[in-house]
Structures are given as structure tokens and as C-alpha cells.
Design a protein around this motif. Structure first.
Motif, PDB file in Angstrom:
ATOM      1  N   ALA C 270       0.648  -1.257   0.093  1.00 59.93           N
ATOM      2  CA  ALA C 270       0.060   0.001  -0.060  1.00 59.93           C
ATOM      3  C   ALA C 270       0.845   1.328   0.200  1.00 59.93           C
ATOM      4  CB  ALA C 270      -0.914  -0.126   1.184  1.00 59.93           C
ATOM      5  N   THR C 271       1.955   1.168   0.738  1.00 58.00           N
ATOM      6  CA  THR C 271       2.983   2.377   0.657  1.00 58.00           C
ATOM      7  C   THR C 271       3.866   2.374  -0.732  1.00 58.00           C
ATOM      8  OG1 THR C 271       3.391   1.452   2.651  1.00 58.00           O
ATOM      9  CG2 THR C 271       3.838   3.739   2.435  1.00 58.00           C
ATOM     10  N   LYS C 273       3.497   1.050  -3.738  1.00 55.16           N
ATOM     11  CA  LYS C 273       3.015   1.148  -4.938  1.00 55.16           C
ATOM     12  C   LYS C 273       2.839   2.863  -5.227  1.00 55.16           C
ATOM     13  CE  LYS C 273      -0.037  -0.724  -8.135  1.00 55.16           C
ATOM     14  NZ  LYS C 273      -1.249  -1.383  -8.641  1.00 55.16           N
ATOM     15  N   PRO C 274       2.025   3.271  -4.492  1.00 58.78           N
ATOM     16  CA  PRO C 274       1.886   4.699  -4.937  1.00 58.78           C
ATOM     17  C   PRO C 274       3.292   5.580  -4.909  1.00 58.78           C
ATOM     18  CG  PRO C 274       0.670   4.315  -3.200  1.00 58.78           C
ATOM     19  CD  PRO C 274       1.710   3.167  -3.198  1.00 58.78           C
ATOM     20  N   ILE C 275       4.118   5.358  -4.237  1.00 54.82           N
ATOM     21  CA  ILE C 275       5.479   5.750  -4.292  1.00 54.82           C
ATOM     22  C   ILE C 275       6.165   5.637  -5.759  1.00 54.82           C
ATOM     23  CG2 ILE C 275       7.932   5.715  -3.503  1.00 54.82           C
ATOM     24  CD1 ILE C 275       6.796   5.230  -0.569  1.00 54.82           C
ATOM     25  N   GLU C 277       4.524   4.911  -8.299  1.00 55.44           N
ATOM     26  CA  GLU C 277       3.569   5.549  -9.293  1.00 55.44           C
ATOM     27  C   GLU C 277       4.201   7.232  -9.255  1.00 55.44           C
ATOM     28  OE1 GLU C 277      -0.156   4.429  -8.254  1.00 55.44           O
ATOM     29  OE2 GLU C 277      -0.056   2.559  -9.321  1.00 55.44           O
ATOM     30  N   VAL C 278       4.624   7.662  -8.237  1.00 54.33           N
ATOM     31  CA  VAL C 278       5.007   9.063  -8.297  1.00 54.33           C
ATOM     32  C   VAL C 278       5.962   9.303  -9.311  1.00 54.33           C
ATOM     33  CG1 VAL C 278       6.290  10.608  -6.964  1.00 54.33           C
ATOM     34  CG2 VAL C 278       4.687   9.597  -5.809  1.00 54.33           C
ATOM     35  N   SER C 332       3.394  -1.129 -12.392  1.00 58.59           N
ATOM     36  CA  SER C 332       2.043  -0.782 -11.832  1.00 58.59           C
ATOM     37  C   SER C 332       0.891  -1.482 -12.633  1.00 58.59           C
ATOM     38  CB  SER C 332       1.617   0.711 -11.875  1.00 58.59           C
ATOM     39  OG  SER C 332       0.645   1.097 -11.037  1.00 58.59           O
TER      40      SER C 332
END
Lengths: 234, 271, 463
Positions: C270-271, C273-275, C277-278, C332
Motif C-alpha cells: 500500500a505504501t 506502490k503509490p511511491i 507511481e510518483v 504498476s
């Protein structure tokens, strides 16, 4: 112990089980009345009552068929398990035995029509009256055991079947004595002897009902349990 | 362990219950998912060449227990198992036990048919390949054929072994999964609601198959269908709220259960 | 001001019509709205549609054609004076006319222009009035008929639903037509180019130096230009850089996807993946100067240290940074498709005694292959279309080389350089940009088609 006091999730199933029990009670009531009337007619040599009783047996037969159909349809549609399965299966058995008792009442009534009221001495009836009282009580108690799901009463009914049997044997001797005393008694005594035999059969059916009640309650076979010592008749 | 000792142990652990040989047993099995306890102190014996069915309402722990038997719960991080589960005298949660080998001995069939997106042949050959069970291509072919035969699928697929397993019907897929599990030559077969996604005819075929497989395997089946449990199994165990409430011969459980909760559950009363 | 006023009037009218239709429908059945076939709201919407839609359609049609009508009217007023002017002068006249229409001081203008302005003013004033009248009449007539039609049994719901569908079709039509327009403009400009330069020479020529293009027309020019507009080096550069980028992004992206989906704890996933995607959100120009100022010098210095000559603008630096840029696309999307592989397949494999890596290698990756391929295709399309990084890090010289240490250039970079600056838009040099764009478009389209085919072929295999 395995008495289902919880409601079924399917209420119509619950309703059907209740209606099956009610049908058995109703049929039991009908048979009790039939056998009471039949013995009354026999003892009082009341041909009118005897005719009525003999004709009433058709209703008992119809009732048995109804119970059978209901039970079979429930087995097909509900796939009953455990207590419900035993409930339905024993209902079939009990209905069968009740129908046979109904037949016995019919036989008694028919035989009554052949007995000549003028000739028979009242003395002859004492034993038969006693016999019929006992058999009727056995039937009633067995039905109580079934509807109340009480294995104690059921065991008691089985125990008292011996009394009925021994009463029959003593009656048999009694009638034999009468017949030897006076050959004119032979016809009536033979009729009465068959009546006694019928009443003894009714007692056996009462025992069957008691066994069904015992099976319904405990899931066991009463005679096996007696033999294996689980249940004592003493 | 010698045969005699084995027999002695079996006799000790299996009293008057059934004459069969003890294959697996759980002793005081507790399972925790994090803080939540899913199974409480379960003792259950599983006998050789018997089908035992585990029944109970959803979330009662029957599948959890099943998954303990081949340590499928290992894949869940928060899951903790205590107590002892024994397969042929060996504690399967012992440190020396190789999970890979255990799962070859205790095969599993799942609720939804889950053939791999490969050919029918490759699906069945998957287990033997992973465990390096065959020496040659011919040997593998034989193993695949015999597995498909035992799963009752051979006649239907023998001409299209190279076609994808996912193209089969639901019932065939489930039999393919059974063939896949059989191919690793397991001793025990675990089935987690194997018919719940199938139509009645496919279900009947699988049930017939289970009855045949009993000759060679010990089968533990979790099912929601009480009729199915009654039909296929010799022993039935009823779970409720993580506890083993009652176990016994299937006949007895379904005609005359001892426990009130069992009675209520199998007759369709709220338990 | 007038425009906003118009919109306000429109909204108010619409609201009023809706209200009228609604209450009319309710009163038509004596207040018991359950008797109506359609709910009162549908009747309101029905009246609103009948009143507003024709009026708005007429208004926009007018907006589309008013310019031509105005010009025609002015021209007819001016008569022969106008017809005698050259085309360019006519266009200038019309422009001046419009810009002077709002001024009072017309002294700077000639006689013909003054006439034109006056004709224009009277036309605009008259048509504006006429337009307003027509619109008002349409609203009134439309809504009057609609109100008349309201009854218990009016199937207002069906009419409204159909209108909604038409509106939705129109919306998607806009998107499709825009795409079509872009493609058509590309094609037409490219046709202009291929009139100056031979198509095959362009596609297969190996020399690219548009700066030395020969201006003019004729056989000689075409011959010269065919020599300098050879697109192969440009596409080779694109290919080289894209290949490097994919070589970087595919393994890293795929492996991180596998880690994220099958090994990482849900919390970490959860942490992380967004990083990751940044990375996709960083402007490409930032990547560009990262490549040009950090990565390229690093390679050059390293190269010097080991005695290899590395150009300060190298394909390697650009490709590497581009690879980093497209990692999130690969990871992703791959993570999503790997996650979409049913848990039952993992369980099935584990139940047969396979280890985690065996399961991934033999079951998960084959099952997820179509998704992974499409993720890679998307990443490739993105890499091919990327401009900024290459401009800054890979240079402009169209070398035809496979050595990643040299400077190369790409299609997009060339398009930018060709169109930047003061250029005539009908010279071969600028038109070449459109041709390059067309070919690039075809290549990416082809990639997308292949990706779609792959997905279609293997989709549903595990369902």
C-alpha cells in the motif's frame, strides 16, 4: 435430549411437521373411539353401535393414506435428517399400526353382529371386558408416549404387554372350560375367543407404537436396547 | 518406525471406533488468525481408505482444519497453528518436515475448479514435474494417463490433451483438478467443497468418483451439502464456532446425532 | 457581456420551462402524480428539451455560418469594387472591416473600407435582431407544443431518455471526430511533403539533414531533398533509445511488480506502490535535466576513467533515464494484472507442493502474460513518444549507429526542431515534421493493435 425445541428456519417445514403430529393425534383419537365403541358394542351386544363402528373404519383408512402421502412428500421435498427423519419415519409406522388397530375394531364389530344376544351369558363377558380395558389403555398410553415423546411411558407400555398376553392365555383357558362345560357355548365362545385374540393383537400394535415412540425419542431400537441391557423392563 | 509399533499405536489410538488403520490425526489443534482464534482444541482421527466429511455452518472452522492438514495455512502470515497433527506417526508441523513433500503426500482439491491456463496434459503433469517424479517422457505420459483414468476423465479428453484445461466444462475441470492432485500420488486427498460450483449431474459424477477413489486414498471432504456428506462419507464431523462438536459414523450423525447442536444444524434449525 | 447575458437567459428559461412542464403535468391529472405515465420531472424535462434544443441548435448553426454569410452580404453590397480586388486584398478588407466595426473614427480608412464597415454594421445589427427573434419564437413555439402535448399518457420518459442518448452519442462523436481531424491533418500535410520528396526515399533513406534542404521546386529540388530527408537514422535512434529504455524498465518493473504482488506485505504494498507511481508523475523535463546534468556526465566520466570514449550526449543516458521513467507503467500495470490472477491458481499450485517462485514462474506469469505484454506495449508507446529527455540528453545529430555511447536523435526530437523557429509552413523542412509524425503515429498505432490482439487472444483463459 434430542427433542427439537428450536424452530426450523423454514417455517413451512415446521408447519408440515406439526400438521403430521396433529394428524397422528387425530387418527389416534379416531382409533381410540373406534376400539372403545367396538368393545362396548360387543359387551352390550349393541348391533347398532357395532354397525356404526364397522362403517367408521373407512375414515381411519383414509387418514392413514393421508399421513403416508404427507410423509412421503416431506421426505421427497425436505430430505429430513436426524430427529425430523425419525419423526416422519415413525409417523408412517404409527399410522400403519393405528390402521391395523382400526381394522381390529372393525373385526370386533362385525363379529358382534354374529353373536346372538339372547343366548350369551353375561358371565362370559367379564374376561373380555377386562381384556378390552387393558388393551385400550395400552393403545392410549402408547399414543401418549408418541405425542409426548416420552420414552419412559414407551418402556412402560412394552412392559405391560406381558400382562395383556397372560390375560389372553387365561381367557383362552377360561373359554375352553366354558366350551367343554356346555357345547352350546362353542359358537359364541369361539367368537369371543377370536375377539380376545384381536384385542391381544391390538395390544401388540400398541407395543409397536411404543417402540416407534422410543425410536423417535432416542433413535434406538427398544428391543435391542433391552437385550443389551441399556433399558430394563423391571 | 516399525510396522508392529505402527499397529500398536493405531490400536491404542483407535479404540472401538472403526477397524480401519489410523492415517492422520489432530490432537488439541488450535488455530489463530492474528488475535482471533479460529479453531479450539480439535481432536479428530482420520482412518485409512475412509471418506470423512467435515460439516458445519460457514466460518465454523472446517475449512481451516482441512487446510491445516497439508499446511496450506502456512501461506497466510498471521495464521498460527498449535497442537499436533500427525500423518503416519509423523508430526507434520515438525521442523524437519518438508512442506513440499507433505503437500505431495496430502493433495488438495479446491472449491472452484482451478485448472492452470495450460493444456490438459500440462495441468496433470504439473505436480510430477515439480517433484521430479518421473525419469522419462514415457513415464510421465503413463502417469498422466493413469491419473486421468482414475479421475474418470480419460475417455472424455484423450483426443485433446493439448487443448487448454480451461476449455472443459465445470465438472470436467473439477475432475481435471482431481487428476492433477492424484498425479503426485498422494496418500490423503483433501477436498474443499469440491462440488459447490457444479450442477447436480456433475456433482453425482464427482461423488461416484470419490467413492471409487476411496479404495486407494484417504479422503477428507468439506461440504456444505449435508446430503452430500451423508452420501459419500463413512464418518462425519460437525464443527461449530471453531469447535469440533461431534464426530461419528455418518449413519449415526444423520439419523441420531448425540449433540443438540448437531441435531439443530443438520435438521435446518438455527444452531 | 452579451454572451453571458445570453447564457443567463438560457438557463433561466430552461428552469422556467422545466417548472411549467412539471406543474402542468401534475395539474393534468388533478394533482395525483401517480396517475401519470411518466414522473412529473420527465414532463418538465420534456418541455425544456422541446423549448431549448431547437433554439440552441439554430443559434449554433448561425454561429458556424454567420461569418460566411456576413462576408457574402458585404461583398454583394460592395459589388464590382470588391470583386475587382485580389484575394489577399479581399481578406485584408474583411479583417479591417471587423476590427474597425466598433470604432467611431473611420478617418484612417479608404472609401471602400468605410462602405464595407457600414454594410457590416447594418448586417450585424439586423441579423442579431432577427436571430434573437427566431430563437425566441422557437422557444415559445416548441414549449407551447410541448405543454399542449402533456397528458396523463404522454410517454415523456421515453422521449427524455432518447434525448439523453443522443447527447451522449454527440459527446463521444466529438472525441472521435477530433481524433479523425488530427489524423486527417497529418495525412494532408504529409501528402504535401511527399509531393516534394519521394515517399520511398523518405522511408528508406539513410541520410537525415533537413537543415541542408533545398528550397524551391522542380526535379532538381526533389532529387536533392530526397537525399537529405532519409528517415532511417531518426527511426534507428528512436529504436535504440526505446530498446535501452525497455531493457531497463522491463526487468526492473516486472520484478518489482512480482515483489509487490506476491511477496510484499499488504501494508508495504500500500505504501510502495503509490511511491513508485510518483515516478510517473514527475514532469519529463525534470527527467531530462536529470539525464543531461547527472547521468550523462557520470557516464562520460566513467567512460574516461576506463578509457572508453562516451559522447556527452549519449543514447545510453537518455535510454536509461527514459527506462526509469517508464518503470511505473510496467510495474504498476503488471502488478495489477498479476494480482488479477485468481488466488485459486496460487492455492492450486501451492496445494500440489510448488514453491512460491515455482508458482510464479510456471503459473502466474503465463497466466498474466497478456496483461504484462500490454503493459510493456504501453510503456514502449510512451517511450517512443517521449521528447524532452532525448532533446536534453541524447542530442540532435542523426547518427545511424547501434553504439549506445554515441549521440543519436529521435523522431519526436526532430519534429520539435523542424517546427521551432520562423519557418514557412509549406517548405519541405517543416512538412517533413508532419511526415515523421504520421509514420510515428502509424508505428504506435500498430503497437497498440498488436497489444490489443495479444490481450484478446489470451484473455479469459483463467476465468
Amino acid at each position: 435430549m434430542a427433542t427439537p425445541d428450536n424452530e426450523h428456519i423454514v417455517t413451512s417445514y415446521e408447519d408440515e411437521l406439526t400438521s403430521l403430529t396433529r394428524a397422528i393425534s387425530e387418527m389416534g383419537g379416531m382409533v381410540e373411539v373406534a376400539i372403545t365403541n367396538a368393545t362396548q358394542a360387543l359387551i352390550r351386544v349393541d348391533h347398532e353401535l357395532a354397525k356404526q363402528t364397522a362403517n367408521g373404519d373407512k375414515r381411519v383408512d383414509d387418514m392413514q393414506r393421508l399421513i403416508d402421502e404427507q410423509a412421503v412428500s416431506m421426505i421427497a421435498r425436505r430430505q429430513p435428517m436426524a430427529g425430523d427423519l425419525r419423526h416422519i419415519v415413525s409417523a408412517i409406522h404409527v399410522a400403519n399400526d393405528l390402521e391395523r388397530i382400526g381394522d381390529i375394531a372393525k373385526n370386533l364389530s362385525r363379529r358382534t353382529l354374529h353373536i346372538d344376544s339372547q343366548r350369551v351369558s353375561k358371565q362370559l363377558y367379564n374376561g373380555v371386558r377386562h381384556m378390552s380395558d387393558l388393551s385400550l389403555q395400552q393403545v392410549k398410553r402408547a399414543l401418549d408416549a408418541f405425542t409426548a415423546r416420552d420414552s419412559k411411558i414407551a418402556i412402560d407400555v412394552c412392559r405391560r404387554d406381558d400382562e395383556v398376553d397372560s390375560l389372553y392365555i387365561s381367557l383362552f383357558r377360561e373359554f375352553l372350560t366354558y366350551m367343554m362345560e356346555d357345547p352350546r357355548n362353542i359358537t359364541d365362545c369361539t367368537h369371543l375367543l377370536f375377539c380376545a385374540k384381536n384385542l391381544e393383537r391390538a395390544g401388540d400394535h400398541a407395543t409397536n407404537i411404543a417402540e416407534a415412540a422410543y425410536y423417535l425419542e432416542t433413535g434406538g431400537n427398544l428391543y435391542n436396547d433391552i437385550e443389551s441391557g441399556k433399558v430394563s423392563l423391571g | 518406525m516399525s510396522v508392529d509399533a505402527n499397529l500398536a499405536a493405531t490400536a491404542a489410538q483407535a479404540p472401538a471406533d472403526k477397524a480401519g488403520k489410523l492415517k492422520m490425526s489432530g490432537n488439541g489443534v488450535n488455530v489463530f488468525y492474528g488475535d482471533k482464534q479460529a479453531l479450539f482444541d480439535v481432536d479428530l482421527n482420520i482412518y485409512k481408505n475412509q471418506v470423512i466429511s467435515l460439516i458445519g455452518p460457514s466460518g465454523c472452522g472446517k475449512s481451516t482444519f482441512l487446510r491445516c492438514l497439508n499446511r496450506m495455512n502456512d501461506t497466510i502470515d498471521v495464521c498460527k497453528v498449535t497442537g499436533k497433527i500427525v500423518l503416519d506417526e509423523q508430526d507434520i508441523y515438525d521442523k524437519n518436515i518438508d512442506v513440499v513433500e507433505l503437500r505431495a503426500r496430502v493433495g488438495m482439491v479446491f472449491q472452484k475448479p482451478n485448472p492452470f491456463p495450460k493444456s490438459i496434459y500440462e495441468n496433470v503433469a504439473y505436480g510430477p514435474r515439480i517433484h521430479g517424479m518421473t525419469r522419462s517422457k514415457d513415464e510421465l505420459d503413463d502417469l498422466v494417463t493413469s491419473s486421468l483414468r482414475r479421475a474418470g476423465l480419460w475417455e472424455e479428453v484423450k483426443d485433446r490433451l493439448d487443448q487448454p484445461g480451461t476449455g472443459l466444462s465445470g465438472g470436467q475441470q473439477q475432475r481435471l483438478c482431481i487428476a492433477r492432485a492424484i498425479a503426485t500420488q498422494p496418500e490423503v486427498l483433501l477436498m474443499d467443497e469440491p462440488c459447490s460450483a457444479l450442477d447436480p449431474i456433475a456433482t453425482a459424477i464427482i461423488e461416484e468418483l470419490i467413492d471409487e477413489l476411496r479404495a486407494n486414498f484417504t479422503i477428507v471432504i468439506v461440504t456444505h451439502s449435508m446430503q452430500q456428506a451423508a452420501r459419500v462419507s463413512q464418518k462425519t464431523a460437525f464443527f461449530h464456532l471453531g469447535k469440533l462438536i461431534e464426530e461419528g459414523p455418518t449413519d449415526q450423525i444423520f439419523t441420531n446425532p448425540i449433540n443438540k447442536k448437531t441435531q439443530d444444524y443438520i435438521t435446518g434449525r438455527i444452531g | 457581456m452579451q454572451g453571458w447575458f445570453f447564457v443567463l437567459i438560457l438557463v433561466l428559461t430552461a428552469g422556467a420551462l422545466f417548472y411549467v412542464g412539471r406543474s402542468r403535468a401534475v395539474s393534468a391529472v388533478g394533482g395525483d402524480s401517480t396517475l401519470l405515465h411518466s414522473k412529473p420531472g420527465f414532463h418538465g424535462a420534456f418541455v425544456m428539451i422541446c423549448g431549448i434544443v431547437p433554439a440552441v441548435l439554430v443559434f449554433f448553426t448561425w454561429l458556424l455560418f454567420s461569418r460566411y454569410l456576413t462576408n457574402a452580404f458585404v461583398a454583394s453590397q460592395l459589388g464590382a469594387d470588391f470583386a475587382n480586388l485580389a484575394t489577399i486584398e479581399q481578406q485584408a478588407l474583411m479583417r479591417n472591416m471587423r476590427s474597425f466595426a466598433n470604432r467611431t473614427d473611420l478617418s484612417a480608412l479608404g472609401a471602400i473600407e468605410v462602405n464595407a464597415v457600414e454594410a457590416y454594421r447594418s448586417f450585424v445589427a439586423n441579423t442579431a435582431l432577427a436571430l434573437q427573434a427566431v430563437v425566441a419564437v422557437l422557444v415559445i413555439v416548441g414549449s407551447w407544443f410541448a405543454v399542449r402535448a402533456i397528458s396523463k399518457d404522454l410517454r415523456a420518459r421515453q422521449i427524455v431518455e432518447k434525448t439523453v442518448m443522443v447527447v451522449l452519442i454527440a459527446a463521444s462523436g466529438v472525441a472521435i471526430l477530433t481524433t479523425l481531424g488530427i489524423v486527417l491533418s497529418l495525412i494532408f500535410e504529409s501528402i504535401h511533403f511527399f509531393q516534394k520528396v519521394n515517399f520511398l526515399d523518405f522511408l528508406f533513406g539513410t541520410h537525415w539533414s533537413p537543415q541542408s534542404a533545398f528550397e524551391g521546386v522542380g526535379e532538381e529540388a526533389t532529387g536533392r531533398n530526397s537525399e537529405v530527408f532519409g528517415a532511417i537514422p531518426v527511426f534507428a535512434g528512436t529504436l535504440l533509445i526505446t530498446a535501452i529504455a525497455i531493457l531497463v524498465a522491463a526487468p526492473i518493473g516486472l520484478m518489482s511488480a512480482i515483489y509487490l504482488s506476491d511477496y510484499a506485505s499488504p501494508k508495504l504494498r500500500a505504501t510502495a506502490k503509490p511511491i513508485l507511481e510518483v515516478l510517473a508523475g514527475i514532469p519529463t523535463v525534470v527527467y531530462g535535466f536529470f539525464a543531461a546534468l547527472t547521468v550523462a556526465p557520470f557516464f562520460r566520466n566513467t567512460g574516461e576513467a576506463v578509457g572508453i570514449s562516451v559522447s556527452s550526449e549519449s543514447a545510453l543516458a537518455a535510454g536509461l533515464v527514459m527506462g526509469i521513467m517508464i518503470i511505473p507503467f510496467v510495474s504498476s500495470l503488471s502488478d495489477d494484472v498479476i494480482n488479477a490472477v485468481p488466488q485459486s491458481l496460487r492455492d492450486g499450485s501451492a496445494g500440489l507442493g510448488a514453491t512460491k517462485s515455482e508458482t510464479i514462474r510456471r503459473v502466474i506469469l503465463p497466466a498474466a502474460l497478456p496483461g504484462i505484454v500490454s503493459a510493456l506495449m504501453l510503456a514502449i508507446s510512451r517511450a517512443i513518444g517521449e521528447t524532452m529527455i532525448v532533446v536534453m540528453a541524447a542530442g540532435l545529430s542523426a547518427n545511424m549507429t547501434v553504439n549506445p555511447l554515441e549521440a543519436v536523435t529521435t523522431v519526436t526530437v526532430q519534429i520539435v526542431t523542424l517546427l521551432v523557429g520562423d519557418q514557412e509552413f509549406d517548405s519541405a523542412k517543416t512538412l517533413a515534421a508532419f511526415a515523421l509524425g504520421l509514420v510515428l503515429f502509424c508505428v504506435t498505432l500498430l503497437l497498440n493493435v498488436i497489444a490489443l490482439r495479444v490481450i484478446q487472444k489470451y484473455r479469459e483463459q483463467y476465468d
